[in-house]
Write a protein that holds these residues in place. Structure first.
Motif, PDB file in Angstrom:
ATOM      1  N   THR A 282       0.922  -1.421  -0.085  1.00 36.63           N
ATOM      2  CA  THR A 282      -0.083   0.007   0.142  1.00 36.63           C
ATOM      3  C   THR A 282       0.854   1.282   0.006  1.00 36.63           C
ATOM      4  O   THR A 282       0.608   2.325  -0.731  1.00 36.63           O
ATOM      5  CB  THR A 282      -0.922   0.072   1.206  1.00 36.63           C
ATOM      6  N   ILE A 283       1.983   1.550   0.981  1.00 32.90           N
ATOM      7  CA  ILE A 283       2.567   2.650   0.885  1.00 32.90           C
ATOM      8  C   ILE A 283       3.768   2.618   0.079  1.00 32.90           C
ATOM      9  O   ILE A 283       4.303   3.759  -0.332  1.00 32.90           O
ATOM     10  CB  ILE A 283       3.221   2.754   2.363  1.00 32.90           C
ATOM     11  N   GLU A 284       3.942   1.691  -1.051  1.00 33.03           N
ATOM     12  CA  GLU A 284       4.733   1.537  -2.167  1.00 33.03           C
ATOM     13  C   GLU A 284       3.948   1.960  -3.249  1.00 33.03           C
ATOM     14  O   GLU A 284       4.494   2.641  -4.393  1.00 33.03           O
ATOM     15  CB  GLU A 284       5.199   0.195  -2.396  1.00 33.03           C
ATOM     16  N   ARG A 285       2.561   2.136  -3.212  1.00 29.23           N
ATOM     17  CA  ARG A 285       1.811   2.257  -4.221  1.00 29.23           C
ATOM     18  C   ARG A 285       1.918   4.137  -4.692  1.00 29.23           C
ATOM     19  O   ARG A 285       1.847   4.854  -3.806  1.00 29.23           O
ATOM     20  CB  ARG A 285       0.380   2.217  -4.117  1.00 29.23           C
ATOM     21  N   ALA A 286       1.667   4.332  -6.110  1.00 30.91           N
ATOM     22  CA  ALA A 286       2.027   5.693  -6.343  1.00 30.91           C
ATOM     23  C   ALA A 286       0.798   6.337  -5.813  1.00 30.91           C
ATOM     24  O   ALA A 286      -0.085   6.399  -5.908  1.00 30.91           O
ATOM     25  CB  ALA A 286       1.880   5.818  -7.820  1.00 30.91           C
ATOM     26  N   GLY A 287       1.369   7.803  -5.200  1.00 25.27           N
ATOM     27  CA  GLY A 287       0.562   8.600  -4.695  1.00 25.27           C
ATOM     28  C   GLY A 287       0.105   8.438  -3.190  1.00 25.27           C
ATOM     29  O   GLY A 287      -0.581   9.264  -2.537  1.00 25.27           O
ATOM     30  N   ILE A 288       0.304   7.201  -2.784  1.00 27.19           N
ATOM     31  CA  ILE A 288      -0.308   6.808  -1.188  1.00 27.19           C
ATOM     32  C   ILE A 288       0.964   7.254  -0.312  1.00 27.19           C
ATOM     33  O   ILE A 288       2.273   6.722  -0.257  1.00 27.19           O
ATOM     34  CB  ILE A 288      -0.408   5.226  -1.248  1.00 27.19           C
ATOM     35  N   GLU A 315      10.379  -6.148  -9.148  1.00 26.13           N
ATOM     36  CA  GLU A 315       9.863  -7.216  -9.680  1.00 26.13           C
ATOM     37  C   GLU A 315       8.666  -7.862  -8.813  1.00 26.13           C
ATOM     38  O   GLU A 315       7.555  -8.148  -9.343  1.00 26.13           O
ATOM     39  CB  GLU A 315      10.904  -8.526  -9.982  1.00 26.13           C
ATOM     40  N   GLU A 316       8.710  -8.015  -7.525  1.00 26.97           N
ATOM     41  CA  GLU A 316       7.800  -8.431  -6.838  1.00 26.97           C
ATOM     42  C   GLU A 316       6.581  -7.577  -6.668  1.00 26.97           C
ATOM     43  O   GLU A 316       5.440  -7.895  -6.750  1.00 26.97           O
ATOM     44  CB  GLU A 316       8.221  -8.628  -5.359  1.00 26.97           C
ATOM     45  N   ILE A 317       6.800  -6.151  -6.737  1.00 26.60           N
ATOM     46  CA  ILE A 317       5.734  -5.323  -6.839  1.00 26.60           C
ATOM     47  C   ILE A 317       4.909  -5.480  -8.067  1.00 26.60           C
ATOM     48  O   ILE A 317       3.566  -5.372  -8.164  1.00 26.60           O
ATOM     49  CB  ILE A 317       6.098  -3.734  -6.496  1.00 26.60           C
ATOM     50  N   GLU A 318       5.643  -5.597  -9.160  1.00 30.96           N
ATOM     51  CA  GLU A 318       4.940  -5.695 -10.526  1.00 30.96           C
ATOM     52  C   GLU A 318       4.263  -6.801 -10.704  1.00 30.96           C
ATOM     53  O   GLU A 318       2.909  -6.996 -11.014  1.00 30.96           O
ATOM     54  CB  GLU A 318       5.861  -5.621 -11.562  1.00 30.96           C
ATOM     55  N   ILE A 320       2.517  -8.603  -7.856  1.00 28.45           N
ATOM     56  CA  ILE A 320       1.637  -8.183  -6.950  1.00 28.45           C
ATOM     57  C   ILE A 320       0.392  -7.313  -7.835  1.00 28.45           C
ATOM     58  O   ILE A 320      -0.799  -7.640  -7.853  1.00 28.45           O
ATOM     59  CB  ILE A 320       1.736  -7.433  -5.808  1.00 28.45           C
ATOM     60  N   ASN A 321       0.929  -6.503  -8.281  1.00 31.62           N
ATOM     61  CA  ASN A 321       0.197  -5.368  -9.033  1.00 31.62           C
ATOM     62  C   ASN A 321      -0.594  -6.150 -10.282  1.00 31.62           C
ATOM     63  O   ASN A 321      -1.851  -5.909 -10.622  1.00 31.62           O
ATOM     64  CB  ASN A 321       0.908  -4.328  -9.999  1.00 31.62           C
ATOM     65  N   GLU A 322      -0.135  -6.940 -10.917  1.00 34.05           N
ATOM     66  CA  GLU A 322      -0.633  -7.751 -11.842  1.00 34.05           C
ATOM     67  C   GLU A 322      -1.835  -8.662 -11.408  1.00 34.05           C
ATOM     68  O   GLU A 322      -2.924  -8.613 -11.917  1.00 34.05           O
ATOM     69  CB  GLU A 322       0.531  -8.814 -12.673  1.00 34.05           C
ATOM     70  N   PHE A 323      -1.634  -9.366 -10.227  1.00 28.84           N
ATOM     71  CA  PHE A 323      -2.847  -9.990  -9.549  1.00 28.84           C
ATOM     72  C   PHE A 323      -3.855  -9.106  -9.236  1.00 28.84           C
ATOM     73  O   PHE A 323      -4.942  -9.408  -9.519  1.00 28.84           O
ATOM     74  CB  PHE A 323      -2.191 -10.636  -8.470  1.00 28.84           C
ATOM     75  N   VAL A 324      -3.509  -8.039  -8.730  1.00 29.25           N
ATOM     76  CA  VAL A 324      -4.491  -7.014  -8.298  1.00 29.25           C
ATOM     77  C   VAL A 324      -5.358  -6.388  -9.483  1.00 29.25           C
ATOM     78  O   VAL A 324      -6.469  -6.195  -9.408  1.00 29.25           O
ATOM     79  CB  VAL A 324      -3.813  -5.949  -7.543  1.00 29.25           C
ATOM     80  N   ASN A 325      -4.486  -6.293 -10.477  1.00 27.56           N
ATOM     81  CA  ASN A 325      -5.186  -5.655 -11.511  1.00 27.56           C
ATOM     82  C   ASN A 325      -6.138  -6.677 -12.209  1.00 27.56           C
ATOM     83  O   ASN A 325      -7.269  -6.244 -12.822  1.00 27.56           O
ATOM     84  CB  ASN A 325      -4.194  -5.064 -12.744  1.00 27.56           C
ATOM     85  N   ASN A 326      -5.789  -7.911 -12.014  1.00 29.45           N
ATOM     86  CA  ASN A 326      -6.580  -8.931 -12.534  1.00 29.45           C
ATOM     87  C   ASN A 326      -7.790  -9.363 -11.719  1.00 29.45           C
ATOM     88  O   ASN A 326      -8.427 -10.283 -11.934  1.00 29.45           O
ATOM     89  CB  ASN A 326      -5.926 -10.042 -12.999  1.00 29.45           C
ATOM     90  N   PHE A 327      -7.860  -8.691 -10.335  1.00 25.27           N
ATOM     91  CA  PHE A 327      -8.856  -8.913  -9.589  1.00 25.27           C
ATOM     92  C   PHE A 327     -10.456  -8.964 -10.050  1.00 25.27           C
ATOM     93  O   PHE A 327     -10.508  -7.670 -10.410  1.00 25.27           O
ATOM     94  CB  PHE A 327      -8.545  -8.304  -8.334  1.00 25.27           C
TER      95      PHE A 327
END
Length: 327
Positions: A282-288, A315-318, A320-327
């Motif tokens: 969460t705190i790695e997310r842009a703008g948060i 790489e780990e962030i990306e 996680i982002n892929e899984f989140v984007n496909n949620f």
């Protein structure tokens, strides 16, 4: 712990901030006062210096608990974030909800941010918190019945009197923030954000990034859903508001747990819990800027704070982002 400044102010707070809604008991099926105080103290011991509360949380109970904990820690060592604009003791403004207080008595809660009401609320908060200033004073929800300039003229007065250091908002749109800034400089907007609730990314995040306003993400663990401890047959305590929320119905729980299973190997790699991984993401997310994390006891508080110790690779962030984007 990491510390981040809010907007372009000198106010610097812990990236993991203690959220004290559950500490007040209201809508969470009661609270244990001593456990809540210990939770705040334990979080401070591992670097959490900021505490976010509000008068409506237990109708003053949360602020009183925060005040007691802060007296033991030392006022100059912490930053107190509280709010205004939700009245359960005044039938004025916009009716927000029917509810029950911690004693089970029916109450009506109004969104109201009129000038005199804000001045009164601030005095009550200062008394309950046992302090003479509030580091960040935030309107809790927009009040459609009061002009925004009236609301923030009152906050300006409180800042001039030294009772408030900085002004922020909660649950404001970009347009509402822009309107408020005609009267007073804001440093932050506190809004809901989680892996399964990313609506603010469409507009609010962009506005805050461009205008150098911090975002305080509340419910980053989606009220416990993203800890992986909630199952389809989970039994909520009487009075726990989550049982009626869409995100806590069996189908959504199952869908969320499927997402968590996909990211669990990354948590395991870092010897971290799912909740800790979610907070770090969460705190790695842009703008948060900040993640608000609630805790009912010291163990939960320390566990939340130690999310800061996880260091995710790009790489780990990306992944996680892929899984989140496909949620």
């Amino acid at each position: 712990m990491e510390y981040r400044k809010l907007g372009d102010s000198e106010l610097e707070i812990s990236a993991i901030t203690f959220g004290a809604w559950a500490a007040g008991g209201w809508m969470w099926g009661s609270t244990d006062r001593n456990d809540a105080i210990e939770a705040i103290r334990a979080s401070y011991d591992v670097g959490v210096t900021a505490i976010d509360t509000a008068p409506i949380y237990g109708q003053g109970t949360s602020e009183e608990i925060v005040g007691e904990a802060v007296r033991e820690i030392g006022r100059d060592r912490v930053q107190i974030l509280t709010k205004f604009g939700m009245r359960w003791d005044l039938a004025k403004g916009n009716l927000a909800m029917h509810s029950k207080n911690n004693e089970g008595v029916d109450i009506d809660i109004y969104k109201f941010a009129g000038r005199d009401s804000i001045i009164y609320e601030c005095e009550q908060s200062l008394r309950r918190l046992g302090t003479d200033y509030i580091d960040l004073y935030q309107i809790h929800w927009p009040d459609p019945t009061t002009p925004i300039d009236e609301t923030f003229e009152a906050v300006t007065r409180l800042i001039e009197q030294g009772k408030v250091r900085h002004a922020g908002v909660c649950n404001y749109s970009a347009a509402e923030m822009e309107e408020a800034e005609k009267t007073l400089k804001l440093v932050s907007n506190q809004v809901p954000f989680s892996m399964v609730n990313r609506g603010i990314e469409q507009e609010t995040v962009s506005y805050c990034v461009v205008n150098n306003k911090s975002i305080l993400a509340y419910s980053p663990l989606e009220r416990g859903l993203l800890t992986g401890k909630i199952t389809a047959n989970y039994q909520f305590q009487p009075g726990d508001h989550r049982s009626k929320l869409p995100h806590f119905q069996p189908d959504f729980i199952a869908k969320t747990n499927n997402l968590l299973e996909k990211i669990k190997p990354i948590a395991d790699q870092h010897q971290a819990t799912l909740g800790q991984l979610v907070l770090r993401w969460t705190i790695e997310r842009a703008g948060i800027t900040i993640a608000l994390a609630g805790a009912r006891n010291a163990q939960q508080a320390v566990q939340n704070a130690k999310a800061i110790d996880i260091h995710l690779t790009q790489e780990e962030i990306e992944t996680i982002n892929e899984f989140v984007n496909n949620f």
